[in-house]
Scaffold this motif. Structure first.
Motif, PDB file in Angstrom:
ATOM      1  N   ALA A 194      -5.144  -0.168   9.524  1.00  0.00           N
ATOM      2  CA  ALA A 194      -4.693  -1.564   9.578  1.00  0.00           C
ATOM      3  C   ALA A 194      -4.483  -2.113   8.170  1.00  0.00           C
ATOM      4  O   ALA A 194      -3.478  -2.772   7.894  1.00  0.00           O
ATOM      5  CB  ALA A 194      -5.697  -2.417  10.341  1.00  0.00           C
ATOM      6  N   GLY A 195      -5.430  -1.837   7.279  1.00  0.00           N
ATOM      7  CA  GLY A 195      -5.286  -2.280   5.894  1.00  0.00           C
ATOM      8  C   GLY A 195      -4.101  -1.620   5.207  1.00  0.00           C
ATOM      9  O   GLY A 195      -3.382  -2.263   4.439  1.00  0.00           O
ATOM     10  N   LEU A 196      -3.884  -0.364   5.506  1.00  0.00           N
ATOM     11  CA  LEU A 196      -2.787   0.378   4.884  1.00  0.00           C
ATOM     12  C   LEU A 196      -1.432  -0.221   5.252  1.00  0.00           C
ATOM     13  O   LEU A 196      -0.577  -0.420   4.394  1.00  0.00           O
ATOM     14  CB  LEU A 196      -2.848   1.846   5.307  1.00  0.00           C
ATOM     15  N   VAL A 197      -1.235  -0.548   6.516  1.00  0.00           N
ATOM     16  CA  VAL A 197       0.092  -0.986   6.968  1.00  0.00           C
ATOM     17  C   VAL A 197       0.207  -2.507   7.128  1.00  0.00           C
ATOM     18  O   VAL A 197       1.241  -3.002   7.589  1.00  0.00           O
ATOM     19  CB  VAL A 197       0.519  -0.272   8.276  1.00  0.00           C
ATOM     20  N   HIS A 198      -0.811  -3.255   6.712  1.00  0.00           N
ATOM     21  CA  HIS A 198      -0.809  -4.702   6.969  1.00  0.00           C
ATOM     22  C   HIS A 198       0.398  -5.418   6.362  1.00  0.00           C
ATOM     23  O   HIS A 198       0.868  -6.404   6.906  1.00  0.00           O
ATOM     24  CB  HIS A 198      -2.115  -5.346   6.470  1.00  0.00           C
ATOM     25  N   ASP A 199       0.930  -4.954   5.253  1.00  0.00           N
ATOM     26  CA  ASP A 199       2.087  -5.581   4.602  1.00  0.00           C
ATOM     27  C   ASP A 199       3.364  -4.767   4.777  1.00  0.00           C
ATOM     28  O   ASP A 199       4.309  -4.907   4.001  1.00  0.00           O
ATOM     29  CB  ASP A 199       1.816  -5.772   3.101  1.00  0.00           C
ATOM     30  N   TYR A 200       3.418  -3.933   5.794  1.00  0.00           N
ATOM     31  CA  TYR A 200       4.570  -3.069   6.020  1.00  0.00           C
ATOM     32  C   TYR A 200       5.890  -3.847   6.002  1.00  0.00           C
ATOM     33  O   TYR A 200       6.892  -3.390   5.460  1.00  0.00           O
ATOM     34  CB  TYR A 200       4.419  -2.325   7.352  1.00  0.00           C
ATOM     35  N   ASP A 229      -7.645  -8.090   2.443  1.00  0.00           N
ATOM     36  CA  ASP A 229      -6.360  -8.462   1.843  1.00  0.00           C
ATOM     37  C   ASP A 229      -6.560  -9.426   0.674  1.00  0.00           C
ATOM     38  O   ASP A 229      -5.934  -9.283  -0.374  1.00  0.00           O
ATOM     39  CB  ASP A 229      -5.454  -9.089   2.901  1.00  0.00           C
ATOM     40  N   LEU A 230      -7.436 -10.364   0.836  1.00  0.00           N
ATOM     41  CA  LEU A 230      -7.675 -11.352  -0.218  1.00  0.00           C
ATOM     42  C   LEU A 230      -8.532 -10.798  -1.353  1.00  0.00           C
ATOM     43  O   LEU A 230      -8.339 -11.152  -2.506  1.00  0.00           O
ATOM     44  CB  LEU A 230      -8.369 -12.589   0.370  1.00  0.00           C
ATOM     45  N   ALA A 231      -9.460  -9.920  -1.016  1.00  0.00           N
ATOM     46  CA  ALA A 231     -10.505  -9.557  -1.973  1.00  0.00           C
ATOM     47  C   ALA A 231     -10.441  -8.119  -2.480  1.00  0.00           C
ATOM     48  O   ALA A 231     -11.379  -7.654  -3.119  1.00  0.00           O
ATOM     49  CB  ALA A 231     -11.874  -9.812  -1.330  1.00  0.00           C
ATOM     50  N   ALA A 245       7.806  -2.328  -2.464  1.00  0.00           N
ATOM     51  CA  ALA A 245       7.847  -2.208  -3.919  1.00  0.00           C
ATOM     52  C   ALA A 245       6.573  -1.489  -4.374  1.00  0.00           C
ATOM     53  O   ALA A 245       5.545  -1.550  -3.697  1.00  0.00           O
ATOM     54  CB  ALA A 245       7.919  -3.600  -4.547  1.00  0.00           C
ATOM     55  N   PRO A 246       6.610  -0.800  -5.511  1.00  0.00           N
ATOM     56  CA  PRO A 246       5.442  -0.036  -5.968  1.00  0.00           C
ATOM     57  C   PRO A 246       4.154  -0.856  -6.073  1.00  0.00           C
ATOM     58  O   PRO A 246       3.076  -0.373  -5.684  1.00  0.00           O
ATOM     59  CB  PRO A 246       5.874   0.495  -7.336  1.00  0.00           C
ATOM     60  N   ASP A 247       4.243  -2.095  -6.555  1.00  0.00           N
ATOM     61  CA  ASP A 247       3.021  -2.895  -6.667  1.00  0.00           C
ATOM     62  C   ASP A 247       2.479  -3.281  -5.298  1.00  0.00           C
ATOM     63  O   ASP A 247       1.262  -3.330  -5.086  1.00  0.00           O
ATOM     64  CB  ASP A 247       3.239  -4.130  -7.546  1.00  0.00           C
ATOM     65  N   ARG A 248       3.336  -3.537  -4.326  1.00  0.00           N
ATOM     66  CA  ARG A 248       2.891  -3.865  -2.966  1.00  0.00           C
ATOM     67  C   ARG A 248       2.290  -2.623  -2.300  1.00  0.00           C
ATOM     68  O   ARG A 248       1.307  -2.712  -1.585  1.00  0.00           O
ATOM     69  CB  ARG A 248       4.054  -4.402  -2.149  1.00  0.00           C
ATOM     70  N   PHE A 249       2.887  -1.467  -2.542  1.00  0.00           N
ATOM     71  CA  PHE A 249       2.347  -0.212  -2.004  1.00  0.00           C
ATOM     72  C   PHE A 249       0.928   0.005  -2.547  1.00  0.00           C
ATOM     73  O   PHE A 249       0.012   0.335  -1.786  1.00  0.00           O
ATOM     74  CB  PHE A 249       3.267   0.954  -2.376  1.00  0.00           C
ATOM     75  N   ALA A 250       0.734  -0.197  -3.841  1.00  0.00           N
ATOM     76  CA  ALA A 250      -0.597  -0.038  -4.447  1.00  0.00           C
ATOM     77  C   ALA A 250      -1.580  -1.041  -3.847  1.00  0.00           C
ATOM     78  O   ALA A 250      -2.750  -0.706  -3.586  1.00  0.00           O
ATOM     79  CB  ALA A 250      -0.510  -0.203  -5.964  1.00  0.00           C
ATOM     80  N   HIS A 251      -1.126  -2.262  -3.611  1.00  0.00           N
ATOM     81  CA  HIS A 251      -1.970  -3.276  -2.976  1.00  0.00           C
ATOM     82  C   HIS A 251      -2.414  -2.799  -1.594  1.00  0.00           C
ATOM     83  O   HIS A 251      -3.598  -2.914  -1.241  1.00  0.00           O
ATOM     84  CB  HIS A 251      -1.202  -4.605  -2.871  1.00  0.00           C
ATOM     85  N   CYS A 252      -1.505  -2.243  -0.817  1.00  0.00           N
ATOM     86  CA  CYS A 252      -1.848  -1.758   0.527  1.00  0.00           C
ATOM     87  C   CYS A 252      -2.889  -0.646   0.473  1.00  0.00           C
ATOM     88  O   CYS A 252      -3.796  -0.600   1.316  1.00  0.00           O
ATOM     89  CB  CYS A 252      -0.590  -1.290   1.263  1.00  0.00           C
ATOM     90  N   LEU A 253      -2.785   0.231  -0.509  1.00  0.00           N
ATOM     91  CA  LEU A 253      -3.788   1.286  -0.667  1.00  0.00           C
ATOM     92  C   LEU A 253      -5.159   0.686  -0.966  1.00  0.00           C
ATOM     93  O   LEU A 253      -6.183   1.137  -0.428  1.00  0.00           O
ATOM     94  CB  LEU A 253      -3.382   2.255  -1.776  1.00  0.00           C
ATOM     95  N   ARG A 254      -5.189  -0.337  -1.817  1.00  0.00           N
ATOM     96  CA  ARG A 254      -6.470  -0.971  -2.156  1.00  0.00           C
ATOM     97  C   ARG A 254      -7.038  -1.754  -0.972  1.00  0.00           C
ATOM     98  O   ARG A 254      -8.250  -1.741  -0.745  1.00  0.00           O
ATOM     99  CB  ARG A 254      -6.303  -1.874  -3.380  1.00  0.00           C
ATOM    100  N   VAL A 255      -6.177  -2.421  -0.206  1.00  0.00           N
ATOM    101  CA  VAL A 255      -6.655  -3.135   0.981  1.00  0.00           C
ATOM    102  C   VAL A 255      -7.233  -2.142   1.982  1.00  0.00           C
ATOM    103  O   VAL A 255      -8.296  -2.383   2.564  1.00  0.00           O
ATOM    104  CB  VAL A 255      -5.520  -3.975   1.626  1.00  0.00           C
ATOM    105  N   ALA A 256      -6.566  -1.027   2.172  1.00  0.00           N
ATOM    106  CA  ALA A 256      -7.060  -0.005   3.095  1.00  0.00           C
ATOM    107  C   ALA A 256      -8.448   0.481   2.676  1.00  0.00           C
ATOM    108  O   ALA A 256      -9.349   0.623   3.508  1.00  0.00           O
ATOM    109  CB  ALA A 256      -6.079   1.164   3.162  1.00  0.00           C
ATOM    110  N   GLU A 257      -8.630   0.720   1.409  1.00  0.00           N
ATOM    111  CA  GLU A 257      -9.925   1.197   0.913  1.00  0.00           C
ATOM    112  C   GLU A 257     -11.002   0.122   1.062  1.00  0.00           C
ATOM    113  O   GLU A 257     -12.132   0.415   1.475  1.00  0.00           O
ATOM    114  CB  GLU A 257      -9.811   1.659  -0.537  1.00  0.00           C
ATOM    115  N   GLU A 258     -10.665  -1.118   0.742  1.00  0.00           N
ATOM    116  CA  GLU A 258     -11.629  -2.217   0.906  1.00  0.00           C
ATOM    117  C   GLU A 258     -11.991  -2.375   2.378  1.00  0.00           C
ATOM    118  O   GLU A 258     -13.162  -2.559   2.727  1.00  0.00           O
ATOM    119  CB  GLU A 258     -11.047  -3.525   0.347  1.00  0.00           C
TER     120      GLU A 258
END
Length: 157
Positions: free
Chosen positions: A49-55, A128-130, A18-31
């Protein structure tokens, strides 16, 4: 990872989430990338790993159940919310062709943690959490603590 690989991973994620989960993955990857640079981990590997963690996060539980590892204890079957982490590495290997053990291990344990987490694993768990989009108070506390002390941020998470 070259630009073509990254584009392919992004496209696969965009189709699977979903778009919101995709955006979350981008932010996790950057963090994860920032924490990886801070703590001497390969910033491209932690980013991926951060990018695909919620694949597998938006997959139907009936699909996830087919990909759960055989060693998963019966207690885990009562918590479908963690199945995406346990089944994710199998789906990622099959569909994205990622076979890097460190990436797959960090993804498998990003939702629950486990004994003997490596620094790489802890970075994904904390990211993922932060990640910056998390708007609860504890997320910013974990993010701040992890920047000062990864182990402390992990324990706080």
């Amino acid at each position: 990872m070259d630009c073509t690989e990254l584009r392919n991973y992004l496209e696969s994620l965009r189709k699977s989430l979903a778009p919101d989960r995709f955006a979350h993955c981008l932010r996790v990857a950057e963090e994860a990338r920032k924490l990886g640079l801070r703590y001497g981990e390969d910033h491209e590997r932690v980013y991926l790993a951060g990018l695909v963690h919620d694949y597998a996060r938006d997959r139907d539980v009936s699909v996830l159940q087919c990909f759960l590892p055989s060693w998963v204890e019966k207690e885990a079957y009562a918590i479908p919310g963690i199945w995406h982490a346990l089944a994710g590495p199998s789906l990622i290997m099959e569909e994205l062709k990622i076979s890097d053990y460190r990436i797959l291990h960090a993804i498998r344990w990003h939702a629950t943690s486990c004994e003997n987490m490596s620094r790489f694993d802890k970075i994904i768990f904390v990211a993922d959490l932060a990640e910056e989009g998390r708007d609860f108070r504890e997320a910013s506390e974990v993010r701040k603590k992890a920047w000062e002390d990864l182990e402390g941020g992990y324990r706080l998470a």
